[in-house]
Every structure is written in structure tokens, then in C-alpha cells.
Design an enzyme around this catalytic site. Structure first.
Site, PDB file in Angstrom:
ATOM      1  N   HIS A 156     -10.826  -5.122  -9.405  1.00 17.71           N
ATOM      2  CA  HIS A 156     -11.903  -5.684 -10.209  1.00 17.71           C
ATOM      3  C   HIS A 156     -11.578  -5.551 -11.699  1.00 17.71           C
ATOM      4  O   HIS A 156     -11.695  -6.526 -12.471  1.00 17.71           O
ATOM      5  CB  HIS A 156     -13.203  -4.939  -9.881  1.00 17.71           C
ATOM      6  CG  HIS A 156     -14.403  -5.438 -10.609  1.00 17.71           C
ATOM      7  ND1 HIS A 156     -15.258  -6.390 -10.087  1.00 17.71           N
ATOM      8  CD2 HIS A 156     -14.918  -5.121 -11.828  1.00 17.71           C
ATOM      9  CE1 HIS A 156     -16.228  -6.630 -10.944  1.00 17.71           C
ATOM     10  NE2 HIS A 156     -16.048  -5.868 -12.011  1.00 17.71           N
ATOM     11  N   GLU A 157     -11.166  -4.343 -12.100  1.00 19.86           N
ATOM     12  CA  GLU A 157     -10.866  -4.105 -13.517  1.00 19.86           C
ATOM     13  C   GLU A 157      -9.634  -4.873 -13.983  1.00 19.86           C
ATOM     14  O   GLU A 157      -9.534  -5.263 -15.148  1.00 19.86           O
ATOM     15  CB  GLU A 157     -10.688  -2.604 -13.769  1.00 19.86           C
ATOM     16  CG  GLU A 157     -11.938  -1.772 -13.510  1.00 19.86           C
ATOM     17  CD  GLU A 157     -13.112  -2.174 -14.381  1.00 19.86           C
ATOM     18  OE1 GLU A 157     -12.882  -2.607 -15.535  1.00 19.86           O
ATOM     19  OE2 GLU A 157     -14.269  -2.085 -13.930  1.00 19.86           O
ATOM     20  N   HIS A 170     -10.717  -8.160 -15.394  1.00 13.19           N
ATOM     21  CA  HIS A 170     -11.144  -8.066 -16.791  1.00 13.19           C
ATOM     22  C   HIS A 170      -9.925  -7.946 -17.713  1.00 13.19           C
ATOM     23  O   HIS A 170      -9.853  -8.592 -18.766  1.00 13.19           O
ATOM     24  CB  HIS A 170     -12.041  -6.846 -16.999  1.00 13.19           C
ATOM     25  CG  HIS A 170     -13.278  -6.844 -16.159  1.00 13.19           C
ATOM     26  ND1 HIS A 170     -14.057  -7.956 -15.969  1.00 13.19           N
ATOM     27  CD2 HIS A 170     -13.887  -5.842 -15.459  1.00 13.19           C
ATOM     28  CE1 HIS A 170     -15.088  -7.653 -15.202  1.00 13.19           C
ATOM     29  NE2 HIS A 170     -15.001  -6.379 -14.869  1.00 13.19           N
TER      30      HIS A 170
END
Length: 280
Positions: free
Chosen positions: A17-18, A21
């Protein structure tokens, strides 16, 4: 084991997920102050270029700290910052156009979806998945029932009833009920042997036993897809599962608004960890 697996799964999900980003922020030229494995306090860290890559003491997930954003993973903008006092203000998260900030945030969810597609595609292609078969399996036979008297055993597979191909449990129930009080011819596969058995479905029977006195289930078979089909099937399955999740969340919100009741099957982190242990 449950705790270790839960931490491992959570770490993979959060890191992926990170990374979403991270990559999108880098693509737009937004400065990334730190990419952390685990949660602070920091154990070790090394600065490569303008970004610190760190390993932190709490081994749960990770975070991306963007320049011009408040605490790691918080997703809130520092409104009180004086733009004139910040160097490289054009590279700050809060100073970028709304569409870029939106894409940076959504990239995390997108990466989780891509991870799901990758895992499902691997399962469909390399491992195979269990799909409903075309046979009916006998899971249990009640003692002294018509099936027991006829010689049907646990583990036998029913293929035909009165020359009708049986491919699902409802079909077996329906075909049997047509001949209550009479007799039916059942073709059974027992191991490597195939045999025909005559059974007399009863009109009256104890509660929960049924006319034959058996517990049945649909058989399953492992199906593998070619490498070029697996990603397509995996993507469709990921959309299907995502739809179920969105529907479930919508139902949850609706019940909270209309009745103020939280469904019994809603779980927090502890409940999720327990479910993880059951699946393991």
C-alpha cells in the site's frame, strides 16, 4: 503461529500500500522524506538521495513520510506551515494540484488491488483452485436407513439416478422425491469400482434424515488456467471480491444509520487475527 502469520500478512499489505504512495509521489516530483519498514521508533536508517530508508522497532506494516505532510501516514496537511519559510515549497505534498494529491492517496488502494490480482492469478494458474465438480459425494450414512440397507457407504459418489445424470445436490433431492415409496436405481462410484444399487426412498422418515438417510455435498475438482488466461480470470475475481467488500461496507453503514445496530460478523484487528488463524 497465528500472530506471526497475521503480522506477516499485515506487513505485506501495508508495505505494498505504502509503495503505491511512494512511487506516485516520486513520479510527480513530490519529495519523500522517509520510507519506513515497520512503525517508529526507528531502529536503523540510511539516507539514499533525498529519502531516508528506515527499519523501525514495531514490525507491523510501514509508512511513507511526504514532504509537506504531517505525521507519517496521517494524510493531513499542515495548514499552519508558512509557505515562505519552507524550502522547495513546490515539492511539498500540500502545494501540489488536487488531482495529484488524490492520485497519491488512491495509489495505495490501487497497489493493494494489483497485489490481489497477482495472488489470484498465481493461484488460478500455478496452484489451481477448487471449483464445483459434477458429482455428489456421500458424507454420512444413517444406520439402518434405506441407503445403509442398500449398501451405500460414506465417500461413495452418486453419478446417476434412474439413468438421469446427477450434477448437483438439488437435482438428487428432486429426483429422489419423485419416487418416494418406490425404488430408484443409483449408479455409485466407490473407489475404482462402479456399481448399480437399488434403493427404496421412504415416504416417512425421522427429522433431519431425509428419504435416503444420507448427508451429501457437491464434489470439488482442482482447475488450473493457462498462463495467458490466469491474469484475466484473476482480475475478474479481484473485481468480484472488491464488489462484495464494497457491498458489505454499504450494508454496514446502512444498518448503522437506519437501526444503529452493528452486524455480528463485523470484527476489529483481534477478530481479523483470529480469522487469519482459522484460515491458516
Amino acid at each position: 503461529m497465528t500472530i506471526l502469520v497475521f503480522i506477516l500478512i499485515l506487513t505485506v499489505l501495508v508495505l505494498i500500500h505504502e509503495l503505491g504512495h511512494f512511487f506516485v509521489a516520486k513520479k510527480f516530483g513530490i519529495k519523500v522524506d522517509e520510507f519506513g519498514f515497520g512503525l517508529p521508533p526507528r531502529a536503523i536508517g540510511r539516507k539514499i538521495g533525498e529519502t531516508i530508508y528506515s527499519i523501525n522497532w514495531l514490525p507491523i506494516g510501514g509508512f511513507v513520510k511526504l514532504y509537506g505532510e504531517d505525521s507519517a501516514g496521517g494524510g493531513k496537511i499542515k495548514i499552519k506551515d508558512q509557505i515562505s519559510n519552507i524550502k522547495n515549497k513546490s515539492r511539498a505534498f500540500y502545494a501540489r494540484p488536487a488531482w495529484q494529491k488524490f492520485l497519491v492517496v488512491v495509489a495505495g488502494v490501487f497497489m493493494n488491488f494489483i497485489l490481489a490480482v497477482a495472488i489470484l492469478s498465481f493461484l488460478f494458474g500455478a496452484v489451481g483452485v477448487a471449483v464445483p465438480g459434477k458429482d455428489i459425494v456421500i458424507n454420512q450414512v444413517v444406520k439402518n436407513s434405506p441407503a445403509d440397507i442398500a449398501g451405500i457407504k460414506k465417500g461413495d459418489i452418486i453419478s446417476f439416478v434412474n439413468n438421469v445424470r446427477i450434477s448437483n445436490t438439488q437435482q438428487l433431492v428432486s429426483e429422489t422425491r419423485k419416487h418416494l415409496g418406490g425404488k430408484i436405481s443409483v449408479i455409485i462410484r466407490s473407489g475404482s469400482q462402479t456399481k448399480t444399487i437399488i434403493v427404496a426412498p421412504r415416504k416417512t422418515y425421522p427429522k433431519g434424515e431425509g428419504p435416503l438417510g444420507v448427508a451429501i455435498s457437491q464434489s470439488f475438482e482442482v482447475k488450473k488456467y493457462p498462463w495467458y488466461q490466469a491474469p484475466v480470470v484473476g482480475t475478474l475475481e479481484a473485481f468480484k471480491l472488491s464488489g462484495l467488500i464494497v457491498t458489505g461496507l454499504g450494508t454496514l453503514v446502512y444498518q448503522l444509520v437506519t437501526s444503529g445496530i452493528v452486524p455480528k460478523d463485523v470484527a476489529g484487528p483481534v477478530g481479523i487475527a483470529q480469522l487469519t488463524g482459522q484460515f491458516v
